[in-house]
Design a protein around this motif. Structure first.
Motif, PDB file in Angstrom:
ATOM      1  N   GLY A  42      46.001  36.638  23.258  1.00 54.43           N
ATOM      2  CA  GLY A  42      45.905  37.951  23.883  1.00 54.43           C
ATOM      3  C   GLY A  42      45.611  37.937  25.363  1.00 54.43           C
ATOM      4  N   THR A  43      45.435  36.768  25.942  1.00 57.95           N
ATOM      5  CA  THR A  43      45.096  36.660  27.365  1.00 57.95           C
ATOM      6  C   THR A  43      46.230  37.147  28.251  1.00 57.95           C
ATOM      7  OG1 THR A  43      43.647  34.767  26.953  1.00 57.95           O
ATOM      8  CG2 THR A  43      44.472  35.042  29.200  1.00 57.95           C
ATOM      9  N   ILE A  44      45.869  37.890  29.293  1.00 56.00           N
ATOM     10  CA  ILE A  44      46.822  38.218  30.362  1.00 56.00           C
ATOM     11  C   ILE A  44      46.249  37.650  31.654  1.00 56.00           C
ATOM     12  CG2 ILE A  44      47.982  40.030  31.667  1.00 56.00           C
ATOM     13  CD1 ILE A  44      47.829  41.812  29.238  1.00 56.00           C
ATOM     14  N   ALA A  45      46.997  36.760  32.280  1.00 57.62           N
ATOM     15  CA  ALA A  45      46.554  36.122  33.522  1.00 57.62           C
ATOM     16  C   ALA A  45      47.530  36.470  34.635  1.00 57.62           C
ATOM     17  CB  ALA A  45      46.472  34.607  33.345  1.00 57.62           C
ATOM     18  N   CYS A  46      46.991  36.919  35.756  1.00 60.85           N
ATOM     19  CA  CYS A  46      47.817  37.403  36.864  1.00 60.85           C
ATOM     20  C   CYS A  46      47.458  36.720  38.182  1.00 60.85           C
ATOM     21  CB  CYS A  46      47.633  38.913  37.049  1.00 60.85           C
ATOM     22  SG  CYS A  46      48.162  39.924  35.653  1.00 60.85           S
ATOM     23  N   THR A  47      48.415  36.721  39.094  1.00 64.30           N
ATOM     24  CA  THR A  47      48.158  36.305  40.470  1.00 64.30           C
ATOM     25  C   THR A  47      48.107  37.548  41.352  1.00 64.30           C
ATOM     26  OG1 THR A  47      50.508  36.061  41.007  1.00 64.30           O
ATOM     27  CG2 THR A  47      49.384  34.132  40.109  1.00 64.30           C
ATOM     28  N   HIS A  48      47.350  37.441  42.445  1.00 65.30           N
ATOM     29  CA  HIS A  48      47.167  38.569  43.366  1.00 65.30           C
ATOM     30  C   HIS A  48      47.170  38.059  44.802  1.00 65.30           C
ATOM     31  CE1 HIS A  48      45.593  41.127  39.995  1.00 65.30           C
ATOM     32  NE2 HIS A  48      45.224  39.943  39.550  1.00 65.30           N
ATOM     33  N   LEU A  49      48.046  38.587  45.619  1.00 59.40           N
ATOM     34  CA  LEU A  49      48.051  38.241  47.037  1.00 59.40           C
ATOM     35  C   LEU A  49      46.987  39.088  47.725  1.00 59.40           C
ATOM     36  CD1 LEU A  49      51.905  38.144  47.660  1.00 59.40           C
ATOM     37  CD2 LEU A  49      50.380  36.218  47.219  1.00 59.40           C
ATOM     38  N   ILE A  50      45.889  38.465  48.110  1.00 59.86           N
ATOM     39  CA  ILE A  50      44.759  39.165  48.700  1.00 59.86           C
ATOM     40  C   ILE A  50      44.668  38.816  50.183  1.00 59.86           C
ATOM     41  CG2 ILE A  50      42.280  39.555  48.657  1.00 59.86           C
ATOM     42  CD1 ILE A  50      43.684  40.553  46.147  1.00 59.86           C
ATOM     43  N   ARG A  51      44.671  39.843  51.007  1.00 58.73           N
ATOM     44  CA  ARG A  51      44.578  39.654  52.448  1.00 58.73           C
ATOM     45  C   ARG A  51      43.449  40.519  52.985  1.00 58.73           C
ATOM     46  NH1 ARG A  51      47.177  36.201  50.740  1.00 58.73           N
ATOM     47  NH2 ARG A  51      49.310  35.562  51.264  1.00 58.73           N
ATOM     48  N   THR A  52      42.430  39.881  53.541  1.00 62.44           N
ATOM     49  CA  THR A  52      41.338  40.601  54.188  1.00 62.44           C
ATOM     50  C   THR A  52      41.161  40.032  55.591  1.00 62.44           C
ATOM     51  OG1 THR A  52      39.566  39.077  53.518  1.00 62.44           O
ATOM     52  CG2 THR A  52      40.206  40.783  51.926  1.00 62.44           C
ATOM     53  N   ASP A  53      40.294  40.659  56.366  1.00 59.84           N
ATOM     54  CA  ASP A  53      40.021  40.137  57.706  1.00 59.84           C
ATOM     55  C   ASP A  53      39.390  38.751  57.648  1.00 59.84           C
ATOM     56  OD1 ASP A  53      40.991  42.464  58.800  1.00 59.84           O
ATOM     57  OD2 ASP A  53      39.017  43.399  59.016  1.00 59.84           O
ATOM     58  N   GLU A  54      38.725  38.446  56.525  1.00 55.28           N
ATOM     59  CA  GLU A  54      37.998  37.189  56.416  1.00 55.28           C
ATOM     60  C   GLU A  54      38.786  36.085  55.723  1.00 55.28           C
ATOM     61  OE1 GLU A  54      34.879  38.844  54.042  1.00 55.28           O
ATOM     62  OE2 GLU A  54      33.501  38.946  55.746  1.00 55.28           O
TER      63      GLU A  54
END
Length: 207
Positions: A42-54
């Motif tokens: 039942g696992t759902i695993a995702c990638t996320h492009l995260i862009r912050t100032d840091e």
């Protein structure tokens, strides 16, 4: 350390930022955990492009089906020795502040189903070779398919009998609360996933 973002009602969602520079590295991170922990179907695993100032990173998130699985994943992540890893689970957090913040952003996107590219999800094992649109929707957690450049008439998607050339690489995304797969026209009136496998050919490494 207190987690910077806790999503109400979400109890089994882990966000992780291991400093992955691209989708290939993030896919490997997901499959490494899958291989070592035997995550439940039942696992759902995702990638996320995260862009912050840091920080700029490709973080990952895991929606886990039970508390025992969530604890096993958390213990493996928090028991690591990398100084660049950040993770969040419920009110808990682990790692450097910047990495924890991006991990929390990934978890929040997944929790609210407003972002995230799914690598592991129920039924993904059926998506090899050629399948029909109908089977893709019936056998997996994918809720909706769209064809890039071809608006659906009357809100309907492509013909359910249309073949889909999976190329053994199918990465739907959360859009407006629904796991959505973008398709493009292929040869012989078939369709194929918009994302080609060449940029992230990691799954074969975990066969």
């Amino acid at each position: 350390m207190t987690a910077p973002h806790v999503v109400p009602g979400v109890h089994l969602l882990i966000g992780v930022d291991a400093g992955s520079a691209n989708l290939r590295a993030a896919d490997h991170l997901i499959h490494d955990l899958l291989d070592h922990l035997g995550l439940a179907p039942g696992t759902i695993a995702c990638t996320h492009l995260i862009r912050t100032d840091e920080r700029r990173s490709t973080a990952v998130s895991f929606a886990l089906p039970d508390a025992a699985t969530a604890e096993a994943v958390w213990e493996r992540i928090a028991g690591g020795e990398s100084a660049d890893v950040g993770a969040v689970l419920r009110e808990r957090s682990y790692g450097a502040d910047q990495a924890v913040r991006t991990a929390a952003l990934a978890a929040a996107e997944h929790a609210h189903r407003r972002g995230g590219r799914a690598v592991v999800y129920p039924g993904v094992e059926h998506l090899t070779g050629t399948v029909t649109v109908a089977d893709l929707l019936a056998l997996t957690a994918i809720d909706r398919v769209t064809v890039v450049g071809a608006p659906a008439a009357d809100g309907q998607g492509p013909d359910p009998a249309t073949p889909v050339l999976t190329r053994d690489h199918v990465r739907p995304e959360w859009r407006d609360g629904r796991l959505t797969l973008a398709l493009v026209p292929a040869a012989d009136r078939a369709l194929a996933p918009f994302e080609v496998p060449n940029p992230t050919p990691c799954c074969a490494d975990h066969a």
